[in-house]
Design a protein around this motif. Structure first.
Motif, mmCIF file in Angstrom:
data_model
loop_
_atom_site.group_PDB
_atom_site.id
_atom_site.type_symbol
_atom_site.label_atom_id
_atom_site.label_comp_id
_atom_site.label_asym_id
_atom_site.label_seq_id
_atom_site.Cartn_x
_atom_site.Cartn_y
_atom_site.Cartn_z
ATOM 1 N N ASN A 75 8.469 -6.024 -0.621
ATOM 2 C CA ASN A 75 7.832 -7.227 -0.066
ATOM 3 C C ASN A 75 7.391 -8.187 -1.172
ATOM 4 O O ASN A 75 6.908 -9.275 -0.882
ATOM 5 C CB ASN A 75 6.601 -6.847 0.758
ATOM 6 N N MET B 165 0.833 -1.209 0.000
ATOM 7 C CA MET B 165 0.000 0.000 0.000
ATOM 8 C C MET B 165 0.866 1.257 0.000
ATOM 9 O O MET B 165 1.866 1.327 0.716
ATOM 10 C CB MET B 165 -0.902 0.001 1.235
ATOM 11 N N ARG C 163 9.325 0.798 -1.243
ATOM 12 C CA ARG C 163 9.195 0.094 0.044
ATOM 13 C C ARG C 163 8.086 -0.953 -0.034
ATOM 14 O O ARG C 163 8.219 -2.060 0.480
ATOM 15 C CB ARG C 163 8.892 1.145 1.122
ATOM 16 N N ALA C 164 6.995 -0.591 -0.707
ATOM 17 C CA ALA C 164 5.895 -1.552 -0.861
ATOM 18 C C ALA C 164 6.317 -2.695 -1.778
ATOM 19 O O ALA C 164 6.008 -3.862 -1.527
ATOM 20 C CB ALA C 164 4.663 -0.846 -1.411
#
Lengths: 274, 247
Positions: A180, A110, A176-177
């Motif tokens: 993952n 997100m 950053r999202a």
């Protein structure tokens, strides 16, 4: 109680990116309690009403609507930052509420409207997710790859996040999202703080990533032109109601409801307040 | 007792000043003076009574009552939280009894009412203040850093991982007054216990030794209490599914 995880929620980050996901909303509603300090009592506000629709695998799906329509709340239900009050959401055929919430959030990235960072450098922020989940090796390489994927130079890795421009900050949030290795990307007005050229660059980047990584993207916006540029299909959401859902171009050229026609013509706001 | 009555002249001066300057503090000062007199006289008689009995179980009961009062006072800082009284009491009790127990175990203080009660009183008072500060700061940090906390949750952090920075900031802020006191003690501030001992005729070095033990005890107890309360309270701001509850 130990929950059995669906296959896609157990895959490693490297393989999970090849696993697009369908999202199904079935009769989803959301009410919130709020305190009315004028009358000193608790009240209930209906935020979303009986939404039934689905987002296809690897689709860029836009949610259009005015402020306060419930767009952000809708996104927050997908990664379970909140839960629906009625109905349920299925991810890849599994009830979202039955999936381990930590595993689910690894698969559902997100980006929020306003960039929010953890204290530290760009590198520390980008590898935050993988580090949480036990990845110990290859973190530097991963950080560089993710930064490159969002069009940023690896020279920024050592920089403090507060020293970056807002456009760069929002890209770092996207990196950053992505670190993952999510299958779904939730974007909550990610360009609202950017100027036009940065907005267009961000839109191109998201379109490219969606194709390259086969991501299912839910993109929230109140900007008519942006929705037209970005979305394959679009849902118009007003006051928590789904007014219309169709192919994005058709929504603008062949609206099925009078409300859609007025909203797409930019007249809805005037009507509301006038 | 005549000395105490004479010292009331100072209160009269304060009341007169308040009246002249229109501070509207006269009633509070008079009420506070009366309360302080009544409370201290009562505790004086109670201590006399307990000291004469030489019964440790009574001391323990008194300490538990003091911890309960501390818990009640501190929990008022988090009125919207369920179970706040129990949490605050446990945190203050843990800080107090852990440090007191260690000092007794190491043979630094004797298990006599005249040592245990005043030391525990100071420790509980400090731990209560620190817990109150930690509670207030925890809430304000969570409100101002909600975006950061939710960003961490969205990346798959558990609620305790997501709130790590918030907990650190709250405990650090709560400890600041005590840590600052450690830095200035003896330079620009003479602490109460040491001053009292010197006034009562003790040798300054003996007073200093006792004061140092007290300071170290206060720091350890306050840190244990504030960290415990932060770790216990933070759970109240999240659901079991690691969702930040709307504040």
């Amino acid at each position: 109680m130990t929950r059995e995880l669906p296959v896609s929620f157990c895959l490693s980050a490297s393989t999970r990116t090849d696993m697009p996901m369908r999202i199904v909303f079935e009769g989803v509603g959301k009410t919130r309690k709020y305190y009315d300090s004028q009358n000193s009592l608790w009240r209930q506000q209906v935020v979303l009403r009986d939404l039934t629709f689905q987002v296809e695998d690897a689709e860029v799906f836009t949610i259009l609507g005015p402020s306060g329509a419930g767009k952000s709340t809708l996104l927050r239900l997908v990664n379970r930052l909140e839960d629906p009050s009625q109905g349920h959401i299925m991810l890849d055929g599994h009830l979202a509420s039955s999936i381990d919430v930590i595993a689910l959030r690894r698969d559902v990235g997100m980006v929020f409207q306003l960039p929010a960072f953890f204290p530290g450098t760009v590198r520390e922020n980008v590898i935050y997710g993988p580090k949480l989940h036990g990845t110990k090796t290859g973190l530097d390489g991963l950080a560089e790859t993710c930064l490159a994927a969002v069009g940023l130079s690896p020279d920024l890795l050592g920089r403090r996040t507060q020293d970056l421009s807002v456009g760069q900050q929002q890209r770092v949030c996207l990196a950053r999202a992505l670190a993952n290795g999510p299958a779904i990307l939730l974007l909550d007005e990610p360009t609202s703080a950017l100027d036009l050229s940065a907005t267009l660059a961000m839109e191109r980047l998201i379109a490219r990533l969606a194709v390259e990584r086969r991501l299912t993207v839910l993109f929230v916006s109140h900007d008519l032109e942006q929705v037209r540029r970005v979305g394959q299909r679009t849902m118009l959401l007003i006051d928590g109601h789904m007014v219309e859902l169709s192919e994005t171009e058709a929504l603008f050229t062949q609206p099925q409801s009078d409300l859609t026609r007025r909203f797409c013509a930019g007249l809805w706001k005037e009507e509301k307040h006038g | 007792m005549v000395d105490v009555v004479l010292a009331l002249v100072l209160v009269a001066i304060a009341v007169a000043l308040s009246r002249v300057k229109g501070l509207n503090l006269e009633r509070d000062i008079l009420l506070g003076t009366l309360r302080a007199f009544a409370q201290l006289m009562a505790i004086g008689y109670l201590l006399n009574f307990i000291f004469d009995l030489h019964r440790l179980e009574l001391v323990f009961v008194l300490l538990v009552v003091m911890v309960l009062i501390g818990g009640q006072t501190s929990s008022r800082r988090a009125k919207s939280l369920r179970g706040r009284f129990l949490i605050a009491t446990c945190a203050i009790g843990l800080g107090t009894f852990a440090t007191l127990g260690l000092l007794i175990g190491l043979g630094i203080i004797a298990t006599q009412p005249r040592y245990l009660i005043p030391l525990a009183g100071m420790t509980i008072g400090n731990a209560t203040r620190t817990c109150s500060l930690a509670l207030e700061r925890l809430r304000s940090e969570l409100t101002s850093r909600a975006g950061e906390v939710e960003a961490a949750l969205a990346l798959g952090a558990t609620s305790s991982q997501a709130a790590q920075h918030v907990i650190r900031a709250a405990v650090r802020a709560a400890m600041v007054p005590l840590v600052d006191t450690l830095k200035i003690v003896g330079l620009i501030q003479f602490p109460g216990a040491m001053t009292g001992m010197i006034l009562a005729g003790a040798q300054p070095l003996d007073a200093v030794k006792i004061q140092l033990i007290i300071m170290y005890m206060l720091v350890a107890a306050a840190l244990i209490a504030s960290l415990s309360i932060a770790l216990l309270v933070i759970r109240k701001y999240f659901t079991r599914d690691h969702q930040l509850v709307v504040l």
